[in-house]
Structures are given as C-alpha cells and as structure tokens.
Design an enzyme around this catalytic site. Structure first.
Site, mmCIF file in Angstrom:
data_model
loop_
_atom_site.group_PDB
_atom_site.id
_atom_site.type_symbol
_atom_site.label_atom_id
_atom_site.label_comp_id
_atom_site.label_asym_id
_atom_site.label_seq_id
_atom_site.Cartn_x
_atom_site.Cartn_y
_atom_site.Cartn_z
ATOM 1 N N LYS A 13 0.210 -6.549 -18.478
ATOM 2 C CA LYS A 13 0.982 -5.439 -17.905
ATOM 3 C C LYS A 13 2.060 -5.075 -18.913
ATOM 4 O O LYS A 13 2.467 -5.919 -19.716
ATOM 5 C CB LYS A 13 1.634 -5.867 -16.586
ATOM 6 N N THR A 40 -8.020 4.114 -7.308
ATOM 7 C CA THR A 40 -7.222 3.126 -6.579
ATOM 8 C C THR A 40 -7.126 3.512 -5.098
ATOM 9 O O THR A 40 -7.331 2.673 -4.213
ATOM 10 C CB THR A 40 -5.825 2.967 -7.205
ATOM 11 N N LYS A 62 -6.546 -10.166 -9.771
ATOM 12 C CA LYS A 62 -7.154 -8.897 -9.363
ATOM 13 C C LYS A 62 -8.341 -8.574 -10.273
ATOM 14 O O LYS A 62 -9.426 -8.237 -9.819
ATOM 15 C CB LYS A 62 -6.096 -7.796 -9.466
ATOM 16 N N ASP A 114 0.239 3.505 -14.682
ATOM 17 C CA ASP A 114 0.877 2.864 -13.523
ATOM 18 C C ASP A 114 1.982 3.830 -13.101
ATOM 19 O O ASP A 114 1.958 5.003 -13.512
ATOM 20 C CB ASP A 114 1.427 1.471 -13.891
ATOM 21 N N LYS A 126 -5.864 -6.603 -19.695
ATOM 22 C CA LYS A 126 -6.043 -5.276 -19.107
ATOM 23 C C LYS A 126 -5.020 -5.112 -18.003
ATOM 24 O O LYS A 126 -4.857 -5.995 -17.153
ATOM 25 C CB LYS A 126 -7.465 -5.171 -18.524
ATOM 26 N N ASN A 177 -0.164 8.913 -7.428
ATOM 27 C CA ASN A 177 -1.608 8.837 -7.627
ATOM 28 C C ASN A 177 -2.321 8.075 -6.504
ATOM 29 O O ASN A 177 -3.294 8.563 -5.930
ATOM 30 C CB ASN A 177 -1.878 8.198 -8.997
HETATM 31 P P1 NDP Z 1 3.015 7.147 -9.201
HETATM 32 O O1 NDP Z 1 4.089 7.156 -10.214
HETATM 33 O O2 NDP Z 1 1.924 8.156 -9.303
HETATM 34 O O3 NDP Z 1 3.643 7.278 -7.725
HETATM 35 C C1 NDP Z 1 4.541 6.364 -7.238
HETATM 36 C C2 NDP Z 1 5.034 6.825 -5.884
HETATM 37 O O4 NDP Z 1 5.844 5.806 -5.316
HETATM 38 C C3 NDP Z 1 5.881 8.064 -5.967
HETATM 39 O O5 NDP Z 1 5.770 8.803 -4.776
HETATM 40 C C4 NDP Z 1 7.293 7.465 -6.107
HETATM 41 O O6 NDP Z 1 8.323 8.325 -5.683
HETATM 42 C C5 NDP Z 1 7.210 6.267 -5.217
HETATM 43 N N1 NDP Z 1 8.124 5.218 -5.714
HETATM 44 C C6 NDP Z 1 8.153 4.664 -6.946
HETATM 45 N N2 NDP Z 1 9.149 3.772 -7.058
HETATM 46 C C7 NDP Z 1 9.768 3.778 -5.866
HETATM 47 C C8 NDP Z 1 10.864 3.062 -5.338
HETATM 48 N N3 NDP Z 1 11.549 2.186 -6.089
HETATM 49 N N4 NDP Z 1 11.184 3.302 -4.053
HETATM 50 C C9 NDP Z 1 10.479 4.186 -3.284
HETATM 51 N N5 NDP Z 1 9.427 4.887 -3.743
HETATM 52 C C10 NDP Z 1 9.091 4.694 -5.009
HETATM 53 O O7 NDP Z 1 2.426 5.664 -9.193
HETATM 54 P P2 NDP Z 1 1.049 5.142 -8.638
HETATM 55 O O8 NDP Z 1 0.649 5.907 -7.429
HETATM 56 O O9 NDP Z 1 0.118 5.032 -9.765
HETATM 57 O O10 NDP Z 1 1.425 3.635 -8.241
HETATM 58 C C11 NDP Z 1 1.918 3.283 -6.942
HETATM 59 C C12 NDP Z 1 1.770 1.796 -6.745
HETATM 60 O O11 NDP Z 1 0.374 1.432 -6.852
HETATM 61 C C13 NDP Z 1 2.486 0.882 -7.750
HETATM 62 O O12 NDP Z 1 2.870 -0.306 -7.117
HETATM 63 C C14 NDP Z 1 1.388 0.579 -8.751
HETATM 64 O O13 NDP Z 1 1.647 -0.609 -9.475
HETATM 65 C C15 NDP Z 1 0.205 0.422 -7.830
HETATM 66 N N6 NDP Z 1 -1.098 0.562 -8.451
HETATM 67 C C16 NDP Z 1 -1.443 1.709 -9.107
HETATM 68 C C17 NDP Z 1 -2.702 1.810 -9.661
HETATM 69 C C18 NDP Z 1 -3.175 3.076 -10.285
HETATM 70 O O14 NDP Z 1 -4.367 3.145 -10.608
HETATM 71 N N7 NDP Z 1 -2.350 4.097 -10.455
HETATM 72 C C19 NDP Z 1 -3.645 0.683 -9.637
HETATM 73 C C20 NDP Z 1 -3.208 -0.438 -8.834
HETATM 74 C C21 NDP Z 1 -1.965 -0.482 -8.301
HETATM 75 P P3 NDP Z 1 9.261 9.048 -6.769
HETATM 76 O O15 NDP Z 1 8.418 10.130 -7.346
HETATM 77 O O16 NDP Z 1 10.414 9.542 -5.979
HETATM 78 O O17 NDP Z 1 9.641 8.010 -7.783
#
Ligand code: NDP
Length: 445
Positions: free
Chosen positions: A125, A208, A113, A165, A89, A239
């Site tokens: 993943k 999350t 986790k 993700d 998962k 998200n």
């Molecule tokens: P989203 O795609 O919804 O959002 C990601 C955010 O982070 C955007 O604002 C994006 O900006 C920014 N971002 C992405 N890559 C970079 C980078 N290289 N440098 C700077 N900013 C960056 O993703 P999520 O919110 O779902 O995920 C965010 C984090 O949380 C990740 O690490 C993910 O693995 C982790 N996570 C997510 C879960 C979930 O349920 N969604 C669960 C557990 C962990 P831009 O739009 O400019 O790319």
C-alpha cells in the site's frame, strides 16, 4: 491471546503511536489463535512474527510547484508488506490524513485480501498526505509526476504494481503512468486502473462496488435473504459507493442515502445515481448539491448520522473507523440485518463485536471489497497477454472470484469452529496460503 500475545506486544512496542495498524493486526492475530495451536511448526518458524513486519518501507519527499509558483512539500510512502505469493499489490491513497499507521494497516490487510482472491498477488500500500481536493489539474499533475519520479525506482510490473484508492482515480493514475513511461521508456502494466485506451481493464472502475454486492448477495442467500426490495444505506460517494449503488439497483434493492466527508443525503424515493455521478465524477463538487436537483431529498451536515437512517442492509464505503459501537447498535435497533464493508476497516473493533454478537450477516472488508484488487490482477493478466477481455468476461470472472471468496471464508469459519463468523473465516483462509508459501520459501539469514 494465548499463543500469539507476545507477537501483538512486539507490534505495539516496535510501532508506537500507530493505532490503526495495531487495530488491524490485533483482529487478525485473534482470529489466528486456533491456527497457531494446530500448526506449531509455523510458530517455530516465526511465521507470525514475520508476517506483521513489512518487508520494506519506503518514505520520501515529494516537492512540487503550485499555481502561484510556490514550492510545496508532501510526504510519499510505499509499504511493501509481503511478496510470498506474488508481486506487491495495493493502492495509493492521497489524503491529508495519510501516515505510516494508516498505510501499514492497509498494507497488512491487503496481504490477506489479495490471497483470498486466489490470484498470485502479494500485499502492499502507499500514498501521500497530498490533498487533491481543490487543486487544479496542473497542480495534481505536477504532484503526481514528482511522486512517481521517486516511486518509479521501487516498483515494476513483476515487483510492485500500485493502483488507485481514496483520492487516486483515473486522472491521477494517468499522470503517474505517463511519468513512469517517460522515466523508464517502457510500456508495461506497472499500475492498474489505467484508461481503457492504454492497458486498462473493463469493469475495473466498477469492480469494488460490484464485487461487494456479489459477495453480500452470496452471504444473504445463505440466510434466505437477498437485495430484492431491500432498503440500503451506503456511506461515501466515491468510486466504491457509486458502483455499489449501481449494483444494488440492478439486484432489485433501493439505496436511500449517500454521504461525503461533509454530510449525508437522504432520499426516501431512492437516490438518483446519475445526479450523484454528475456531481461527483464530472463536476467534483460536494454531495449537498444533490438537494438542488431533488428538493424532496434532505441534506444533513456531518457524515456520522447516516447510520441513524433505518435500513435492511448497510454498506460503509467511505473510510476507516466510520462506523462505531453506537452506530452499530442503532443500525440493529432500526432493523438492519446485514452489513458489508466496502471501505477498508470502516467498522471499529467494538462495532464488529456488536454485529457478530447480534448475528448480523457481516461481510468484512478484506473479503467483501476484494473485487477491486481481483480485477486489478485481471488487468495485469491482460497486460501480460497484450489482450483485452470483454466487459461480460471480466464481470463473470469477478462474480466467480467473489463467490469463491465467500465460500472460502465461510468454510474456514466452520472448519475452525465458529460458523458464520466471516471475520475469522476470511482472516484464516487468507492467511493459510501466505503462511504455507512463507514456510516453503524458508528464512533468509
Ligand atoms: P474515493 O476517493 O473515490 O471516495 C471516498 C469517499 O469517502 C468520498 O465520498 C469521501 O468524501 C469519503 N471520505 C473519505 N475520507 C473520509 C473521511 N475521513 N470521513 C468521511 N468520509 C470520507 O475512494 P474510494 O471509493 O476508492 O475508496 C473508499 C474506501 O474503499 C476506502 O476505504 C478504500 O481504501 C476502500 N477501497 C477502495 C477500492 C477501490 O477499488 N477504489 C478497493 C478496496 C477498498 P470526500 O470527497 O468528502 O473526501
């Protein structure tokens, strides 16, 4: 590392040029040293050597046709890391930076986790170096269909259940689920993060970000603090960041900054979340747009500077290694007393050391952001029962799970002689259950 150094050496030798994977494994193995000393039978059974090697890695070509009729080729991955306590998962990341190192680090972290949630899910993943940004809906759909055409051969409701993700939100999960259903002619819970009309769970979207705040609320309470009246800086505006912001407000705090990969916004009066949601969730635009609606706010180009904003609590919710040693020191110098990781491995190893050395209340990702996958597992349960729980029911379960994770990590930290070190506590608590299962299930010859 006294007992497990050779395991780390082997990981580096066998997986050259994979710095993120090395970083994630090193942190876990360092935490597990005292476990290895107490459990020589696990050392003899090769549990540590086995847990750092994925059970299966799938790498495939993803061809699709863009709007101009040109064929594009991306690379697809699925890392099926560990199935000792349940089906694999973990999410699917769509971002141009995606490679084997990043997905292996994420898959490895996911094992512990998922174990911490207390639910029966293994670790995995996947994703692709496809960039959904700037693509039309038609292009995203054709990519997702091509991606799922191959992935469908390797997943299933009892085998491997991917989720969202970075870059994989409700739209992408919809296209992928539609293609899986066409290919297999079955309506099962093979993906989570589905729409509410077709098997999704209430609270999954918020889980999350909400879970991060529930976890940090417990950690803060233990030290006589809370979100009430706290100033909070959150990185990202996806998200996790959006729903962490929403929950911080509900808990009485004020969020003053958010970012994307281009830059960050600072609004001393408090970020207006409905504006951010419109820009990001509806219009899919850049965070700079915010200052058009709120001229008092300030936009700064480049996202790293966000950690120079003074705050009580910092919640990095964008991506890996976004908060380094200098940023950690600056946060502390400006009065920050708590950091909760919403993103996966957002703090560098050096930054984590700075936080721990300065007694910052530090919630490591694999514990603090487990609410998303926990709610995904609740979605799987509802799919199996062909039943839906209410928002309040799921939210209550999520809160309980996050409280239990905090307790498990905190108790393990104390039991292994480093009270308050939730990094070590989370690694150990997550590991014990998986190691026991692997030991009981024996070695396949
Ligand atoms: P989203 O795609 O919804 O959002 C990601 C955010 O982070 C955007 O604002 C994006 O900006 C920014 N971002 C992405 N890559 C970079 C980078 N290289 N440098 C700077 N900013 C960056 O993703 P999520 O919110 O779902 O995920 C965010 C984090 O949380 C990740 O690490 C993910 O693995 C982790 N996570 C997510 C879960 C979930 O349920 N969604 C669960 C557990 C962990 P831009 O739009 O400019 O790319």
């Amino acid at each position: 590392m006294k007992t497990l150094g050779h395991v780390m050496d082997q990981v580096i030798k066998r997986n050259p040029n994979e710095p993120e994977f090395h970083q994630a494994v090193r942190e876990v193995l360092e935490s597990l040293e005292p476990v290895a000393e107490r459990k020589p039978q696990w050392v003899d059974a090769g549990i540590f050597e086995r847990i750092v090697e994925p059970e299966r890695q799938i790498l495939f070509r993803v061809p699709w046709v863009d709007d101009s009729g040109k064929v594009q080729v991306n690379r697809g991955f699925r890392i099926q890391f560990n199935s000792a306590i349940g089906p694999y998962k973990g999410g699917l990341r769509l971002h141009p930076s995606v490679n084997a190192s990043i997905l292996k680090f994420l898959g490895f972290e996911q094992i512990f986790k998922n174990s911490l949630t207390g639910l029966p899910i293994g670790g995995g993943k996947g994703g692709s170096d496809f960039d959904p940004k700037g693509k039309s809906d038609g292009e995203v759909m054709r990519f997702c269909q091509s991606f799922m055409t191959e992935l469908s051969k390797h997943i299933g409701a009892d085998t491997d259940v991917p989720a969202g993700d970075i870059g994989t939100g409700a739209r992408e999960i919809g296209y992928m689920y539609g293609q899986y259903k066409r290919l297999r002619n079955e309506f099962t819970g093979v993906l989570t993060g589905k729409g509410l009309q077709w098997g999704g769970s209430l609270v999954r979207t918020e889980a999350t970000g909400y879970g991060l705040c529930y976890f940090m609320d417990e950690a803060l309470k233990a030290k006589g603090k809370s979100f009430k009246d706290a100033t909070v800086v959150i990185s990202g505006s996806g998200n996790v960041a959006i729903y962490a912001t929403q929950k911080v407000y509900q808990l009485g705090g004020k969020v003053v900054a958010l970012s994307d990969s281009n830059g960050y916004i600072y609004d001393a009066d408090g970020i207006k979340l409905d504006t951010v949601q419109r820009i990001k969730e509806v219009e899919r635009k850049r965070i700079i747009e915010y200052v058009k609606y709120h001229p008092n706010a300030v936009y700064t180009e480049g996202c790293a500077g966000i950690w120079t904003i003074p705050c009580d609590i910092a919640l990095p919710c964008a991506t890996q290694n976004e908060l380094d040693e200098t940023a950690a020191k600056t946060l502390i110098a400006n009065g920050c007393y708590a950091v909760g990781e919403g993103a996966n491995m957002p703090s560098t190893a050096e930054a984590v050391s700075v936080f721990l050395a300065n007694k910052v209340i530090f919630g490591p990702a694999k514990a603090a952001n487990a609410g998303g996958v926990a709610t995904s597992a609740l979605e799987m349960s509802q799919n199996s029962m062909r039943y839906s729980w209410t928002f309040e029911e799921v939210d209550e379960k999520l809160k309980d799970i996050m409280t239990n994770i905090y307790t498990a990590a905190s108790e393990a930290a104390s039991a292994y002689g480093d009270a308050d070190n939730l990094v070590m506590g989370a690694n150990i608590a997550g590991f014990l259950k998986v190691a026991e299962a692997m030991y009981a299930q024996g070695v396949a010859y």
